[in-house]
Scaffold this motif. Structure first.
Motif, PDB file in Angstrom:
ATOM      1  N   THR A 198      10.551   6.060   1.775  1.00  0.00           N
ATOM      2  CA  THR A 198      11.541   6.372   2.810  1.00  0.00           C
ATOM      3  C   THR A 198      11.201   5.614   4.098  1.00  0.00           C
ATOM      4  N   ASP A 199      12.217   5.079   4.744  1.00  0.00           N
ATOM      5  CA  ASP A 199      11.989   4.352   6.001  1.00  0.00           C
ATOM      6  C   ASP A 199      11.223   5.233   6.988  1.00  0.00           C
ATOM      7  N   GLY A 200      10.224   4.649   7.652  1.00  0.00           N
ATOM      8  CA  GLY A 200       9.467   5.381   8.665  1.00  0.00           C
ATOM      9  C   GLY A 200       8.194   6.002   8.137  1.00  0.00           C
ATOM     10  N   PHE A 201       7.991   5.985   6.808  1.00  0.00           N
ATOM     11  CA  PHE A 201       6.758   6.540   6.214  1.00  0.00           C
ATOM     12  C   PHE A 201       5.754   5.405   6.015  1.00  0.00           C
ATOM     13  N   THR A 202       4.570   5.537   6.622  1.00  0.00           N
ATOM     14  CA  THR A 202       3.519   4.527   6.451  1.00  0.00           C
ATOM     15  C   THR A 202       2.200   5.229   6.149  1.00  0.00           C
ATOM     16  N   ALA A 203       1.495   4.734   5.148  1.00  0.00           N
ATOM     17  CA  ALA A 203       0.162   5.269   4.821  1.00  0.00           C
ATOM     18  C   ALA A 203      -0.852   4.143   4.883  1.00  0.00           C
ATOM     19  N   THR A 204      -1.929   4.369   5.611  1.00  0.00           N
ATOM     20  CA  THR A 204      -2.951   3.331   5.803  1.00  0.00           C
ATOM     21  C   THR A 204      -4.313   3.884   5.400  1.00  0.00           C
ATOM     22  N   PRO A 205      -4.979   3.253   4.431  1.00  0.00           N
ATOM     23  CA  PRO A 205      -6.307   3.749   4.028  1.00  0.00           C
ATOM     24  C   PRO A 205      -7.292   3.738   5.189  1.00  0.00           C
ATOM     25  N   ILE A 206      -8.125   4.770   5.245  1.00  0.00           N
ATOM     26  CA  ILE A 206      -9.175   4.876   6.267  1.00  0.00           C
ATOM     27  C   ILE A 206     -10.428   4.211   5.707  1.00  0.00           C
ATOM     28  N   GLU A 207     -10.849   3.146   6.352  1.00  0.00           N
ATOM     29  CA  GLU A 207     -12.004   2.373   5.879  1.00  0.00           C
ATOM     30  C   GLU A 207     -12.822   1.898   7.074  1.00  0.00           C
ATOM     31  N   PRO A 208     -14.103   1.612   6.899  1.00  0.00           N
ATOM     32  CA  PRO A 208     -14.900   1.878   5.694  1.00  0.00           C
ATOM     33  C   PRO A 208     -15.420   3.315   5.710  1.00  0.00           C
ATOM     34  N   LYS A 209     -15.652   3.859   4.518  1.00  0.00           N
ATOM     35  CA  LYS A 209     -16.160   5.228   4.391  1.00  0.00           C
ATOM     36  C   LYS A 209     -17.554   5.190   3.769  1.00  0.00           C
ATOM     37  N   LEU A 210     -18.360   6.187   4.117  1.00  0.00           N
ATOM     38  CA  LEU A 210     -19.694   6.325   3.529  1.00  0.00           C
ATOM     39  C   LEU A 210     -19.709   7.395   2.441  1.00  0.00           C
ATOM     40  N   SER A 211     -18.549   7.881   2.065  1.00  0.00           N
ATOM     41  CA  SER A 211     -18.439   8.991   1.119  1.00  0.00           C
ATOM     42  C   SER A 211     -17.122   8.812   0.375  1.00  0.00           C
ATOM     43  N   MET A 212     -17.036   9.334  -0.856  1.00  0.00           N
ATOM     44  CA  MET A 212     -15.775   9.255  -1.610  1.00  0.00           C
ATOM     45  C   MET A 212     -15.254   7.824  -1.694  1.00  0.00           C
ATOM     46  N   ARG A 213     -16.158   6.899  -1.948  1.00  0.00           N
ATOM     47  CA  ARG A 213     -15.749   5.492  -1.912  1.00  0.00           C
ATOM     48  C   ARG A 213     -14.902   5.101  -3.127  1.00  0.00           C
ATOM     49  N   ALA A 214     -14.950   5.876  -4.203  1.00  0.00           N
ATOM     50  CA  ALA A 214     -14.093   5.573  -5.355  1.00  0.00           C
ATOM     51  C   ALA A 214     -12.784   6.347  -5.263  1.00  0.00           C
ATOM     52  N   SER A 215     -12.425   6.736  -4.059  1.00  0.00           N
ATOM     53  CA  SER A 215     -11.183   7.461  -3.835  1.00  0.00           C
ATOM     54  C   SER A 215     -10.526   6.872  -2.590  1.00  0.00           C
ATOM     55  N   ILE A 216      -9.315   7.297  -2.294  1.00  0.00           N
ATOM     56  CA  ILE A 216      -8.593   6.754  -1.138  1.00  0.00           C
ATOM     57  C   ILE A 216      -8.188   7.908  -0.229  1.00  0.00           C
ATOM     58  N   GLN A 217      -8.491   7.787   1.048  1.00  0.00           N
ATOM     59  CA  GLN A 217      -7.986   8.753   2.033  1.00  0.00           C
ATOM     60  C   GLN A 217      -7.269   7.962   3.131  1.00  0.00           C
ATOM     61  N   CYS A 218      -6.180   8.514   3.616  1.00  0.00           N
ATOM     62  CA  CYS A 218      -5.290   7.720   4.477  1.00  0.00           C
ATOM     63  C   CYS A 218      -4.873   8.440   5.749  1.00  0.00           C
ATOM     64  N   ASP A 219      -4.495   7.626   6.730  1.00  0.00           N
ATOM     65  CA  ASP A 219      -3.649   8.076   7.825  1.00  0.00           C
ATOM     66  C   ASP A 219      -2.200   7.902   7.388  1.00  0.00           C
ATOM     67  N   ILE A 220      -1.372   8.871   7.766  1.00  0.00           N
ATOM     68  CA  ILE A 220       0.069   8.745   7.518  1.00  0.00           C
ATOM     69  C   ILE A 220       0.786   8.783   8.865  1.00  0.00           C
ATOM     70  N   THR A 221       1.730   7.863   9.039  1.00  0.00           N
ATOM     71  CA  THR A 221       2.601   7.913  10.210  1.00  0.00           C
ATOM     72  C   THR A 221       4.016   8.234   9.734  1.00  0.00           C
ATOM     73  N   LEU A 222       4.613   9.208  10.395  1.00  0.00           N
ATOM     74  CA  LEU A 222       5.999   9.602  10.097  1.00  0.00           C
ATOM     75  C   LEU A 222       6.813   9.254  11.338  1.00  0.00           C
TER      76      LEU A 222
END
Ligand code: TGC
Length: 393
Positions: A198-222
């Motif tokens: 949907t227009d206006g939805f953006t997800a950006t991975p938070i990097e670099p991480k020292l934990s859960m490196r085989a996973s993805i955690q993100c910032d979302i902008t609405l």
């Protein structure tokens, strides 16, 4: 009978006797998957901060996505079976277990619990097959332990809604097809089913991480995300909606943490039996045996805690403050076990060749998300005293 060094090492109290053959069969299927698909590759994924997306379909085929949901492609498995599966997955890596948890316990669970018939039919079957990935947006940059203070807003606009705000630490958001977004409205906090294209939805991975490196955690902008009227989850208003989903995820963590702990203990035990110093295996040192015994004590107790919460859940009697008991205790003990296991491995324990420090680093995230140690302590404190001590005015 003389016991060898490993005869009681894996199930000291014969806890397997407490599970049914069906439960053990689920556990063993997931254990085999972890042995074949995760263990040989996890160090590489962790080193390169890669979420192994190719595993999504394989985990779906194993019935792990929406495993304990009924209907709409859900697996209809019991809470105990789900828990055992989470324990095995996290023996592989917390990041992989987190994917299954975000998909099934948070995103699918929100739709299954509170969605309309149309929403359930539209999303759940393809999420169960892994064709669609979901995420769950509750936490914000300024609203972590206190989601009631969230700033994301949804306002009615003509025949729809407009969502504006930011979310943080949202697992899998950058590869998700659909996001469950919780937002304040004139009618209280409500959940929205948001296709991520949907227009206006953006997800950006938070990097670099020292934990859960085989996973993805993100910032979302609405940014003024426009949604149709029927994007709202009709079945709930207020924070009890997201909290009901968090209960599911927190429950899975109770089991998962013991998987990471067990894997660390078994790694340390194997190493201690092989590694020789001062002319003898280090397992023969009293200080090493003390560490291994302390691990066995806490793993066995932690699995009993997990099992009791699972039996209560299957009986429909599990209360949120009991989930807090399990999450607080089992993650706290698991971190201590992983760190102690690392000390047995000596300097070799700080490489990715061995799992304990990776598990310990992952568990720093696990102790923080889905309610910090402090939040669960205070939930238990309130349950015991009747006095809420969450602070603030
Ligand atoms: P309060 O504001 O008074 O209660 C609001 C309403 O919620 C109900 N409730 C629950 N319902 C079901 N299960 C629970 N566990 C519930 N806890 C509260 C409550 O009864 C009330 O209902 P109603 O009908 O009266 O409106 O909240 P509280 O005082 O009970 O809670 C305070 C506190 C601190 C315990 C709570 O805010 C809390 O649990 N905070 C921690 C939040 C948290 O865990 N955040 C992490 C989320 S993880 C994440 O966002 C990332 S998703 C994972 C990923 O993507 O990787």
């Amino acid at each position: 009978m003389e016991l060898g060094p490993t005869e009681l090492s894996h199930d000291y109290l014969d806890l397997d006797d407490l599970f049914t053959p069906d439960e053990l069969a689920v556990r063993d299927r997931v254990r085999t998957f972890v042995d074949e698909r995760i263990r040989p590759n996890i160090a590489g994924w962790y080193a390169t901060a890669t979420f192994p997306r190719e595993l999504v379909k394989e985990m779906a085929d194993l019935g792990l996505l929406g495993m304990h949901l009924s209907g709409y492609g859900g697996g209809g498995r019991s809470a105990v079976e789900y828990g055992l599966a989470m324990m095995e997955l996290e023996a592989g890596d917390s990041g992989i277990r987190t994917f299954v948890s975000v998909q099934g316990s948070l995103a699918m669970s929100a739709i299954a619990k509170f969605g309309s018939e149309e929403q359930k039919q539209q999303w759940l079957p393809r999420m169960a097959t892994g064709d669609l990935i979901g995420c769950f947006g509750l936490t914000e940059p300024s609203a972590g332990s206190d989601p009631a203070s969230m700033a994301t807003r949804a306002v009615r606009d003509g025949d729809g809604w407009v969502l504006t705000g930011t979310k943080r630490w949202i697992g899998l958001a950058s590869i998700a097809d659909v996001a469950i977004i919780w937002a304040g409205t004139d009618e209280g906090i409500r959940g929205f089913v948001v296709p991520t294209d949907t227009d206006g939805f953006t997800a950006t991975p938070i990097e670099p991480k020292l934990s859960m490196r085989a996973s993805i955690q993100c910032d979302i902008t609405l940014d003024a995300v426009r949604l149709p009227t029927d994007a709202v989850l009709p079945g709930v208003r207020g924070l009890k909606g997201p909290f009901a989903c968090l209960n599911e995820a927190r429950y899975g963590i109770i089991w998962g943490a013991m998987g990471a702990a067990r894997d660390s203990y078994e790694t340390a035990l194997r190493y201690a039996l092989e590694r020789r110093q001062f002319g003898t295996p280090i397992a023969s040192f009293q200080l090493t045996q003390q560490k291994l015994v302390d691990m066995v004590l806490e793993i066995q107790k932690g699995v009993l805690v997990a099992l009791q919460t699972g039996r209560l859940k299957d009986a429909g009697k599990l209360r949120p403050e009991q989930i807090s008991f399990g999450k607080l205790n089992n993650v706290r003990e698991a971190i201590a076990i992983c760190r102690s296991a690392r000390t047995i491995l000596g300097g070799n324990g700080i490489t990715l060749e061995h799992s304990p420090l990776r598990h310990a680093d992952n568990l720093e995230s696990v102790r923080t998300y889905e309610g910090t140690d402090e939040v669960h302590t205070l939930i238990m404190g309130r349950a015991i005293t009747g006095i809420a001590a969450f602070g603030g005015a």
